[in-house]
Design an enzyme around this catalytic site. Structure first.
Site, PDB file in Angstrom:
ATOM      1  NE  ARG A 235      13.902  43.479  62.139  1.00  0.00           N
ATOM      2  CZ  ARG A 235      14.640  43.072  61.097  1.00  0.00           C
ATOM      3  NH1 ARG A 235      15.741  43.714  60.764  1.00  0.00           N
ATOM      4  NH2 ARG A 235      14.256  42.049  60.373  1.00  0.00           N
ATOM      5  CD  GLU A 264      13.616  50.083  59.302  1.00  0.00           C
ATOM      6  OE1 GLU A 264      14.668  50.288  59.901  1.00  0.00           O
ATOM      7  OE2 GLU A 264      13.434  49.124  58.510  1.00  0.00           O
ATOM      8  CG  HIS A 296      16.390  47.727  56.809  1.00  0.00           C
ATOM      9  ND1 HIS A 296      15.465  47.581  57.802  1.00  0.00           N
ATOM     10  CD2 HIS A 296      16.981  46.501  56.693  1.00  0.00           C
ATOM     11  CE1 HIS A 296      15.480  46.338  58.257  1.00  0.00           C
ATOM     12  NE2 HIS A 296      16.395  45.662  57.593  1.00  0.00           N
TER      13      HIS A 296
HETATM   14  P1  NAD Z   1      20.661  34.951  65.048  1.00  0.00           P
HETATM   15  O1  NAD Z   1      19.367  34.418  65.578  1.00  0.00           O
HETATM   16  O2  NAD Z   1      21.582  34.010  64.342  1.00  0.00           O
HETATM   17  O3  NAD Z   1      21.485  35.632  66.250  1.00  0.00           O
HETATM   18  C1  NAD Z   1      20.892  36.447  67.211  1.00  0.00           C
HETATM   19  C2  NAD Z   1      21.684  36.268  68.498  1.00  0.00           C
HETATM   20  O4  NAD Z   1      21.156  37.162  69.475  1.00  0.00           O
HETATM   21  C3  NAD Z   1      21.569  34.851  69.073  1.00  0.00           C
HETATM   22  O5  NAD Z   1      22.856  34.346  69.387  1.00  0.00           O
HETATM   23  C4  NAD Z   1      20.722  35.045  70.330  1.00  0.00           C
HETATM   24  O6  NAD Z   1      21.038  34.130  71.366  1.00  0.00           O
HETATM   25  C5  NAD Z   1      21.119  36.464  70.708  1.00  0.00           C
HETATM   26  N1  NAD Z   1      20.186  37.098  71.646  1.00  0.00           N
HETATM   27  C6  NAD Z   1      18.861  36.890  71.809  1.00  0.00           C
HETATM   28  N2  NAD Z   1      18.395  37.637  72.816  1.00  0.00           N
HETATM   29  C7  NAD Z   1      19.457  38.329  73.302  1.00  0.00           C
HETATM   30  C8  NAD Z   1      19.615  39.275  74.349  1.00  0.00           C
HETATM   31  N3  NAD Z   1      18.570  39.633  75.117  1.00  0.00           N
HETATM   32  N4  NAD Z   1      20.845  39.800  74.552  1.00  0.00           N
HETATM   33  C9  NAD Z   1      21.894  39.429  73.797  1.00  0.00           C
HETATM   34  N5  NAD Z   1      21.812  38.523  72.796  1.00  0.00           N
HETATM   35  C10 NAD Z   1      20.606  37.991  72.552  1.00  0.00           C
HETATM   36  O7  NAD Z   1      20.260  36.181  64.131  1.00  0.00           O
HETATM   37  P2  NAD Z   1      21.156  36.848  62.991  1.00  0.00           P
HETATM   38  O8  NAD Z   1      20.868  36.171  61.689  1.00  0.00           O
HETATM   39  O9  NAD Z   1      22.560  36.972  63.453  1.00  0.00           O
HETATM   40  O10 NAD Z   1      20.480  38.284  62.909  1.00  0.00           O
HETATM   41  C11 NAD Z   1      20.576  39.224  63.966  1.00  0.00           C
HETATM   42  C12 NAD Z   1      19.572  40.342  63.709  1.00  0.00           C
HETATM   43  O11 NAD Z   1      19.992  41.103  62.582  1.00  0.00           O
HETATM   44  C13 NAD Z   1      18.184  39.821  63.299  1.00  0.00           C
HETATM   45  O12 NAD Z   1      17.381  39.581  64.421  1.00  0.00           O
HETATM   46  C14 NAD Z   1      17.626  40.925  62.461  1.00  0.00           C
HETATM   47  O13 NAD Z   1      16.823  41.754  63.303  1.00  0.00           O
HETATM   48  C15 NAD Z   1      18.854  41.701  62.004  1.00  0.00           C
HETATM   49  N6  NAD Z   1      19.019  41.722  60.550  1.00  0.00           N
HETATM   50  C16 NAD Z   1      19.169  42.928  59.951  1.00  0.00           C
HETATM   51  C17 NAD Z   1      19.351  42.999  58.574  1.00  0.00           C
HETATM   52  C18 NAD Z   1      19.565  44.317  57.850  1.00  0.00           C
HETATM   53  O14 NAD Z   1      19.487  44.354  56.624  1.00  0.00           O
HETATM   54  N7  NAD Z   1      19.855  45.402  58.545  1.00  0.00           N
HETATM   55  C19 NAD Z   1      19.351  41.816  57.826  1.00  0.00           C
HETATM   56  C20 NAD Z   1      19.214  40.591  58.490  1.00  0.00           C
HETATM   57  C21 NAD Z   1      19.040  40.545  59.853  1.00  0.00           C
END
Ligand code: NAD
Length: 335
Positions: A235, A264, A296
């Site tokens: 994000r 964005e 994105h």
């Molecule tokens: P997820 O919930 O499976 O994993 C997120 C991880 O971050 C978890 O292990 C959580 O414990 C950890 N976390 C939370 N707070 C934290 C902190 N302060 N410091 C370090 N780690 C922390 O989520 P995911 O499915 O792996 O997705 C991750 C991110 O990717 C989503 O939140 C979303 O914003 C982003 N995303 C982007 C796209 C894109 O097209 N660019 C698509 C999907 C998701």
């Protein structure tokens, strides 16, 4: 149920139509982003289906509730753009798609790492112009390098696995360790140590008040060598873009790959090629030869789009049957 889909592009329809047909839902597509101005379009629709840059603040949610909407079905995993307190106040249920091909985002992350390292974005343009000089295209072996993964959830753990396949040493930081990563030999360290020791840092944690501007001037000061590659496919607001620009200008960052950007919403998913970009920070970012930005698109694979459409329709169907979607987002999830 009658579903109003916002921020629709032809590729959304291609995947949502068959899924909706299978579940017997009637979809009306709206091209614009959901904002205070476009919210009246949703009047009379019990379900509003929204994407990452749709505005779901208190004012919009109030309008939607007044128009008869009861379910907000997000086509995304992230829900940082929804005012959950307001949603609950207005009796709106919120659902999301928690998982859809983490490989899509992880593989795009690796594509950015490889492109930036081997300067594919620059080589592509050079060769087309008949310039076969290698000056400025020097990369490094990934093998033996250290990759820092911030957030080892669904996506981060796949990135860790792929990069360890390249022979990289993997460091990670997370509020809870992932046993799969531990089994892979990933070493969990505090985030400041991760920045100090890594050659590449890649962000995969959600945007929360704690992670907002996680990468700021202070964190970048922790970088011990000027070749660090910073990747953000998570994000935009995880990163203070102005601090990154200052570090790039001062030669304190090696390269940057962003698929997301804090501001964005007014840029991405639109063809602005005939317009003047008004965001000076973003425009400055695009001037660096060692910066690669994609709009994105990390999620954008056929598998992910199918997954998003299927889970969105499942959320709507179970909401219609039971009053609760399969993947509900509640205020407690913020904690
Ligand atoms: P997820 O919930 O499976 O994993 C997120 C991880 O971050 C978890 O292990 C959580 O414990 C950890 N976390 C939370 N707070 C934290 C902190 N302060 N410091 C370090 N780690 C922390 O989520 P995911 O499915 O792996 O997705 C991750 C991110 O990717 C989503 O939140 C979303 O914003 C982003 N995303 C982007 C796209 C894109 O097209 N660019 C698509 C999907 C998701």
């Amino acid at each position: 149920m009658d579903v109003a889909v916002f921020s629709t592009r032809p590729y959304d329809q291609k995947f949502l139509d068959p899924a909706a047909q299978k579940h017997g839902h009637a979809i009306t597509y709206f091209e614009p982003r959901l904002t205070q101005q476009t919210a009246p379009l949703a009047a009379g629709f019990p379900v509003v289906c929204a994407f990452v840059n749709d505005k779901l603040d208190g004012e919009v949610l109030k309008q939607l509730a007044a128009g008869g909407t009861r379910l907000i079905a997000l086509r995304s995993a992230g829900f940082n753009h929804v005012d959950l307190v307001a949603a609950s106040e207005f009796g709106l249920t919120v659902a999301r798609v928690p998982a859809y091909s983490p490989h899509a985002v992880a593989e795009h992350t690796v594509a950015m790492i490889l492109s930036l390292n081997r300067k594919i974005h620059r080589a592509y343009n050079r060769v087309r112009e008949g310039n076969f000089s290698l000056d400025g295209l020097l990369g490094f072996d990934l093998h033996g390098r250290t990759v820092g993964v911030v957030g080892t959830g669904k996506i981060g753990s796949v990135v860790a696995r792929i990069m360890s396949g390249f022979g990289c040493v993997i460091l990670a930081t997370d509020i809870r360790a992932n046993p799969e990563c531990e089994a892979l030999g990933v070493e969990y360290v505090p985030v400041s140590e991760l920045f100090a020791r890594s050659d590449i840092v890649t962000l995969h944690c959600p945007l929360t008040p704690e992670t907002h501007h996680l990468v700021d001037a202070e964190m970048l000061a922790n970088v011990s060598h000027p070749d660090l590659m910073l990747i953000n496919t998570s994000r935009g607001a995880l990163v203070d873009t102005q601090a990154v620009i200052a570090a790039l200008k001062a030669g304190r960052l090696g390269s940057v790959g962003f698929d997301v950007y804090e501001e964005e919403a007014d840029l991405f998913f639109e063809d602005l090629s005939g317009k003047v970009i008004q965001d000076d920070v973003f425009a400055r970012l695009l001037t660096f030869p060692n910066v690669l930005v994609t709009g994105h698109q990390a999620f954008f694979t056929a598998e992910a789009m199918e997954g998003i459409a299927a889970t969105t329709m499942e959320n709507i169907t179970t909401f219609a049957r039971t009053g609760r979607p399969v993947h509900e987002v509640t205020i407690e999830k913020l904690a």
